[in-house]
Write an enzyme that holds these catalytic residues in place. Structure first.
Site, short mmCIF file in Angstrom:
data_model
loop_
_atom_site.label_atom_id
_atom_site.label_comp_id
_atom_site.label_asym_id
_atom_site.label_seq_id
_atom_site.Cartn_x
_atom_site.Cartn_y
_atom_site.Cartn_z
N TYR A 140 6.94 -34.70 9.72
CA TYR A 140 5.42 -34.37 9.45
C TYR A 140 5.22 -33.26 8.61
O TYR A 140 5.90 -32.09 8.84
CB TYR A 140 4.85 -34.23 10.78
N GLN B 4 -2.50 -39.62 14.78
CA GLN B 4 -2.33 -40.98 14.40
C GLN B 4 -1.06 -41.30 13.56
O GLN B 4 -0.42 -42.38 13.66
CB GLN B 4 -3.51 -41.53 13.48
N ASN C 146 -0.72 -29.08 13.59
CA ASN C 146 -1.80 -28.49 14.45
C ASN C 146 -1.59 -28.57 15.87
O ASN C 146 -0.68 -29.47 16.21
CB ASN C 146 -2.95 -28.79 13.52
N SER D 70 4.46 -17.51 14.37
CA SER D 70 5.52 -16.81 13.91
C SER D 70 5.62 -15.35 14.45
O SER D 70 4.66 -14.94 14.78
CB SER D 70 5.52 -17.16 12.41
N GLN E 19 5.25 -11.67 7.85
CA GLN E 19 4.78 -12.78 9.16
C GLN E 19 3.43 -12.57 9.33
O GLN E 19 2.86 -13.70 9.69
CB GLN E 19 5.88 -12.29 10.32
N HIS F 55 1.18 -15.08 8.11
CA HIS F 55 1.03 -16.66 8.16
C HIS F 55 0.01 -17.09 9.05
O HIS F 55 -0.48 -18.22 8.85
CB HIS F 55 2.10 -16.91 9.00
N GLU G 95 12.18 -14.66 16.80
CA GLU G 95 12.41 -15.61 16.01
C GLU G 95 13.22 -15.24 14.46
O GLU G 95 14.37 -15.83 14.24
CB GLU G 95 11.00 -16.36 15.37
N HIS G 96 12.68 -14.26 14.07
CA HIS G 96 13.47 -13.46 12.62
C HIS G 96 13.63 -12.19 13.35
O HIS G 96 12.92 -11.43 13.80
CB HIS G 96 12.27 -13.32 11.55
N ASP H 62 13.13 -17.76 4.31
CA ASP H 62 12.07 -18.82 4.32
C ASP H 62 12.30 -19.94 3.26
O ASP H 62 11.70 -20.91 3.30
CB ASP H 62 10.68 -18.19 4.20
N GLU I 10 30.61 -40.02 48.18
CA GLU I 10 29.12 -39.90 47.87
C GLU I 10 28.53 -41.21 48.43
O GLU I 10 27.41 -41.34 47.97
CB GLU I 10 29.40 -40.05 46.12
N HIS J 280 31.32 -48.20 43.19
CA HIS J 280 32.15 -47.22 42.45
C HIS J 280 33.42 -47.38 42.85
O HIS J 280 34.28 -47.36 41.85
CB HIS J 280 31.83 -45.75 42.54
#
Lengths: 434, 434
Positions: B130, B191, B214, B237, B259, B262, B327-328, B361, B415, B420
């Site tokens: 995506y 969709q 989103n 981020s 950052q 963003h 994250e970074h 990046d 068990e 088994h």
């Protein structure tokens, strides 16, 4: 009588598609209840956990007795018969030997401009393992979850194992000890998952939660995912056996039943290139079902979801197998090894007539926590990888920044991210002055 | 002015805990809408996708125009300026070289009784990527998602990239082509995720869906998880810079802003052992903010979520960094390499003053899809591993079954799983007769 399909029949494609999309599980919608339990544990901590344990497990606990004491564990473990103790120790040893080989390697190398690149693996710091109470309280699952975590280097590993009405499972506690787990909380359900994810006064929060559970546990794991890591949310178990006519129908029958006996929603499928052999297996299953201890579970599973599929040849068997993407795949044919090498989607493959799936459940070495419901198309069984994570590393030299920095700046500007570009440009300007 | 904390202050622990648990994102609850969209696409296929695209993206499509034709892609790609084309090609080359090293190895070995054990990796068959439309439509993200899939050996790789009002992003299409993706559908939102997960008359379902989006896209990915695999659901981020006073405050300032620009919910934190240097960086940020193109985004991010933390020494910086699990992580100190080796929880580390995060990046080589919101404690950035899965293999010999089968039978009986045990016993009985 299970479904009996033949790939040469005109309506086979439709029947097979129906088999693939068959809905076997109707999980009750417990999400609202679970949300309430999690909020309660978040706000009231130990008090909520203790109340909920009293309500659901009929066990009165205090903050001091949430976990088994060392003496209590010793006393329970002492009850385990010697034969079971030896069997569990052998299983632990073999599972550890298999998973020891899964530890991934760190890498570091120099790029074309002297820049250093690579990655490093580190263990998850703390993990919590859920072990169901009651009938489905399996010591083998303790080993299969805890040993990979231990091999990965997880520092703090705890178990939540409810003891409804105060009944503990000595073999589960022994499995915990064999896997290096010292802390076992006698709590369960969504309250245990909430306590592991958010922590309470007594229970320190963990970073990752694994292990099977009922609908409440599954819903709670889904809800805390993101706050902590979780393993997969497993559906009912499945087995696919691919067998030619040179097999003992009874061996195949008990293998099919070893999945069917787990759960009325379990699914056992045989694919064979010999219709007469398929019928013999059906007969053998019926014969075994007459005396099987868990026939009240295995019978409905086999009748409602079982299937025998007759194919033209083993090439076709492989095509169908990949569409099923089975959790467990047994291949019992002369050229089993070659066929196994061509399988694209399966959680685990058991090769040859002397490898019943039950060997993999307990003692073979590979993990028995495997992707169900066709998810072997995109996911793997539990492993050491579930308890480590990768940090990527990059170190530019001035020369490297000069060489590749301008391209980064160009892309940053093209994406409308000026500060990204400036962070490169500020350094390039200095380098160009020098 | 961002938060300015000092680890020597009495109230530091409380302040730092508040920083850690700060809620930065308030996702709208779109779950009901998304559930409706998914059901609609499941039942009406192309027709639903086309109607929803008309409604949300003001684009009239037909089944024939859902995907860009080869000619349309050629025409869009021809618009890309030569400099951007070269920059993107260099990025693709470096990202591919880095990810080529991630392909995991198959293993096979013999156990102590001649039994064969091992595992085999296979690629996911089909993956969908995506790519958001509008402002956050980043060609670099196409490379970061598609190249690992391509390296893994994914056979069918498609992209969904909405084109609101018919506006396509030529650089996104070029990135698709550089990553070997031939099919790009001009659809988006829930969709698109539903079409990828369930398929329509025109769009064949995939096995794994990755890529940012989103709130609608995130909710849809959560809902189809299980039916297909998904990557992480990323939050806003973050960057943490650890820097001593021997740095140019302006370099650190633009790194923090890279950052912050963003997203208003992004978070930029500086940890330094020099309070005066910390103040200089704050001043440098303010200076840069006066002219920064995206100051309307970066300004609020820095003021609301930014922080400068003054520590006693770099050992303390590492302790705090691991609690943040950024994250970074940029480390700009003399002994940066040594400090980096001691970090336990971070998505990616950028080492030394010449490695601004923006290099990672775009062009460094490591992936820029990284765990946010402290999830680096238990998860890793995107990699080739996200597009392969492991099948475990076991083949017992009669000798091996004789040696370890009895232990499996013992555990099965313990068990309560009789079938088994029988599946092992049936074979052992035959072997003992021979």
């Amino acid at each position: 009588m299970p479904m009996f399909l033949n790939s040469s029949d005109a309506e086979f494609d439709t029947q097979f598609a129906r088999l693939l999309t068959m809905k076997r599980e109707d999980s009750p919608d417990v999400d609202a209840v679970v949300a309430g339990i999690i909020a309660d544990v978040q706000s009231r901590g130990d008090e909520a956990v203790i109340e909920l344990t009293s309500k659901y497990d009929r066990m009165e606990l205090t903050p001091e007795t949430l976990a088994f004491s060392r003496e209590e564990m010793d006393a329970e473990i002492a009850k385990v018969p010697a034969e079971e103790r030896a069997a569990l120790a052998l299983a632990a040893e073999r599972i550890r030997a298999y998973h020891d080989r899964q530890m991934p390697q760190d890498e570091a190398w120099d790029g074309p401009h002297g820049e250093r690149l690579g990655w490093r693996w580190t263990p998850v710091e703390a993990a919590g393992l859920y072990v169901p109470g009651g009938l489905a309280s399996y010591p083998s699952s303790v080993l299969m979850n805890a040993i990979p975590a231990q091999v990965a280097g997880v520092e703090r590993l705890v178990i939540c194992a409810p003891t409804p009405d105060g009944v503990a499972n000595p073999l589960v506690l022994l499995a915990a000890r064999l896997s290096g787990v010292e802390t076992v909380y006698r709590i369960g359900g969504a309250q245990a998952i909430a306590a592991l994810a958010y922590g309470t006064e007594t229970i320190t929060a963990v970073d990752k939660i694994t292990g099977p559970g009922n609908a409440f546990v599954a819903a709670a794991k889904r809800r805390v995912f993101g706050r902590v890591g979780i393993d997969m949310i497993a559906g009912p178990s499945e087995i696919l056996v691919i067998a030619d006519k040179d097999n003992d129908p009874d061996w195949v029958a008990v293998d099919l039943l070893s999945q069917a006996e787990h759960d009325e929603s379990a699914q056992s499928i045989l694919i064979t290139d010999d219709a007469a052999f398929g019928l013999e297996v059906v007969k053998a299953v019926e014969a075994r079902l007459e005396t099987l201890e868990r026939r009240a579970i295995a019978g409905p599973s086999w009748r409602d979801y079982g299937a025998v599929i007759v194919v033209r040849d083993m090439d076709e068997a492989l095509v169908l197998s990949d569409r099923i993407a089975p959790e467990h795949l047994e291949i019992a044919c002369e050229n089993a090894e070659d066929l196994a090498a061509r399988v694209r989607h399966a959680g685990a493959i058991f090769i040859g007539a002397y490898t019943p799936e039950a060997i993999g459940d307990y003692i073979g070495g590979p993990n028995h926590v495997l992707p169900t419901a066709r998810s072997a198309r995109f996911s793997s069984g539990l492993s050491v990888m579930d308890f480590v994570k990768r940090t990527t590393l990059a170190r530019m030299t001035p020369e490297a920044l000069k060489a590749i920095g301008p391209a980064a700046e160009t892309l940053a500007i093209a994406e409308g991210l000026e500060a990204h570009g400036l962070s490169v440009r500020a350094r390039l300007n200095r380098l160009n002055e020098e």
